[in-house]
Design a protein around this motif. Structure first.
Motif, PDB file in Angstrom:
ATOM      1  N   PRO A 105     -43.707 -26.587  33.976  1.00  5.70           N
ATOM      2  CA  PRO A 105     -43.155 -26.636  35.336  1.00  5.70           C
ATOM      3  C   PRO A 105     -43.705 -25.494  36.196  1.00  5.70           C
ATOM      4  N   GLU A 106     -44.046 -25.803  37.444  1.00  6.55           N
ATOM      5  CA  GLU A 106     -44.567 -24.784  38.368  1.00  6.55           C
ATOM      6  C   GLU A 106     -43.608 -23.603  38.503  1.00  6.55           C
ATOM      7  N   ILE A 107     -42.317 -23.890  38.350  1.00  6.88           N
ATOM      8  CA  ILE A 107     -41.332 -22.810  38.553  1.00  6.88           C
ATOM      9  C   ILE A 107     -41.288 -21.820  37.391  1.00  6.88           C
ATOM     10  N   TRP A 108     -42.027 -22.067  36.328  1.00  9.99           N
ATOM     11  CA  TRP A 108     -42.144 -21.075  35.254  1.00  9.99           C
ATOM     12  C   TRP A 108     -43.178 -20.032  35.699  1.00  9.99           C
ATOM     13  N   LEU A 109     -42.782 -19.179  36.628  1.00  8.45           N
ATOM     14  CA  LEU A 109     -43.736 -18.297  37.313  1.00  8.45           C
ATOM     15  C   LEU A 109     -44.429 -17.318  36.371  1.00  8.45           C
ATOM     16  N   ALA A 169     -38.811 -33.317  34.387  1.00  4.12           N
ATOM     17  CA  ALA A 169     -37.801 -33.504  35.437  1.00  4.12           C
ATOM     18  C   ALA A 169     -36.664 -34.393  34.953  1.00  4.12           C
ATOM     19  N   ALA A 170     -36.992 -35.321  34.045  1.00  4.74           N
ATOM     20  CA  ALA A 170     -35.963 -36.227  33.531  1.00  4.74           C
ATOM     21  C   ALA A 170     -35.138 -35.591  32.409  1.00  4.74           C
ATOM     22  N   GLY A 171     -35.495 -34.361  32.033  1.00  7.65           N
ATOM     23  CA  GLY A 171     -34.745 -33.670  30.982  1.00  7.65           C
ATOM     24  C   GLY A 171     -35.095 -34.134  29.580  1.00  7.65           C
ATOM     25  N   GLN A 172     -36.214 -34.891  29.466  1.00 10.37           N
ATOM     26  CA  GLN A 172     -36.587 -35.396  28.125  1.00 10.37           C
ATOM     27  C   GLN A 172     -37.419 -34.385  27.344  1.00 10.37           C
ATOM     28  N   LEU A 191     -45.963 -29.759  38.153  1.00  8.75           N
ATOM     29  CA  LEU A 191     -46.419 -29.158  36.891  1.00  8.75           C
ATOM     30  C   LEU A 191     -47.725 -28.422  37.137  1.00  8.75           C
ATOM     31  N   LYS A 192     -47.980 -27.354  36.361  1.00  8.05           N
ATOM     32  CA  LYS A 192     -49.245 -26.614  36.479  1.00  8.05           C
ATOM     33  C   LYS A 192     -49.899 -26.505  35.098  1.00  8.05           C
TER      34      LYS A 192
END
Ligand code: ATP
Ligand code: PRP
Length: 231
Positions: A105-109, A169-172, A191-192
């Motif tokens: 995830p992009e937010i995992w900076l 995003a779906a939590g899977q 995603l990155k």
């Protein structure tokens, strides 16, 4: 001896695979109707064409039930344990290019490398009460990259056969390993790619099954030479 060549029956590699055989002087014709799964090379009667899906082609090469096939290097490496002993990549064909990548995830900076991800995986159970989950259909490539190349052992693979980019995003799952070409699906799903997260740069290949009798068969060397000359 009849030589069997497996070509994609559908999908993104079908047209270009046929075009390269045409350029190599081995024009393919379907036997019977256009929807037939058997074909031949015009003007020859000792080459048989089997039209199969890309992943079936990798498996049939592995079992030796076809002599040659055109499929993605990713599928060869994923479907066949010990692929180098079972098949030879004769030529990379310059189409069907895509990268198999690790994306988070992009937010995992603060996660940019596999080493960062290793730290996250190590802490995951104490923080979240479970292992880091990776959505993928590339089981073998994921295990080789995580456990083999980067010594990361604490993860769980969640099988995903479609829409893999949607799994976080779906939590899977937490992260994914999947194929990308333009990058737009990753971007759309926030995603990155990790900086050392390219597992494989894949493209369509002409692949030969390692079979006895190929070495001194002029038909076999003739096909290899013709395709290489057409690139
Ligand atoms: N954007 C892309 N997305 C997915 N695969 C791609 C892409 N670009 C190239 N490829 C390659 O195409 C091959 C898969 O092709 P395709 O998806 O057409 O197969 P398929 O006919 O669906 O096969 P199967 O049903 O066996 O999976 C793989 O080798 C893959 O690396
Ligand atoms: O980097 P991009 O250019 O966005 O391409 C990557 C995407 O394309 C493929 O899916 P596709 O929708 O083609 O369907 P498929 O998985 O059935 O092949 C692949 O599975 C990725 O999701």
């Amino acid at each position: 001896m009849t030589i069997t060549i497996a070509l994609p029956s559908k999908g993104r590699m079908k047209e270009e695979a046929a075009a390269i055989f045409e350029r190599a002087g081995l024009p393919i014709a379907a036997v019977g109707s256009d929807r037939s799964y058997r074909g031949r090379v015009e003007g020859t009667d000792d080459i048989e064409i089997a039209f199969l899906s890309a992943s079936e082609i990798a498996r049939e090469l592995g079992s030796g039930s076809v002599d040659f096939g055109v499929t993605g290097e990713d599928l060869i490496r994923e479907e066949l344990a010990d692929f180098e002993n079972r098949v030879e990549i004769v030529a990379r064909l310059g189409f069907g290019r895509a990268d198999v990548v690790v994306a988070v995830p992009e937010i995992w900076l603060d996660v940019d490398t596999m080493a960062d991800l290793g730290d996250v995986a190590a802490d995951f159970r104490s923080r979240h009460g479970r292992r880091l989950q990776i959505a993928t259909k590339y089981w073998r490539l994921t295990q080789q990259h995580f456990s083999g190349s980067h010594g990361i052992q604490l993860y769980r693979i969640v099988e995903s056969l479609g829409a893999t980019e949607g799994a976080p995003a779906a939590g899977q799952a937490d992260i994914i390993v999947d194929i990308t070409s333009t990058g737009s699906t990753l971007k759309a799903n926030h995603l990155k790619i990790l900086s050392d997260g390219v597992i494989l740069k894949s493209q369509a290949c002409l692949v030969r099954a390692r079979k006895p009798g190929h070495e001194d068969n002029p038909r076999v060397t003739g096909i290899v030479d013709a395709i290489r000359a057409a690139l």
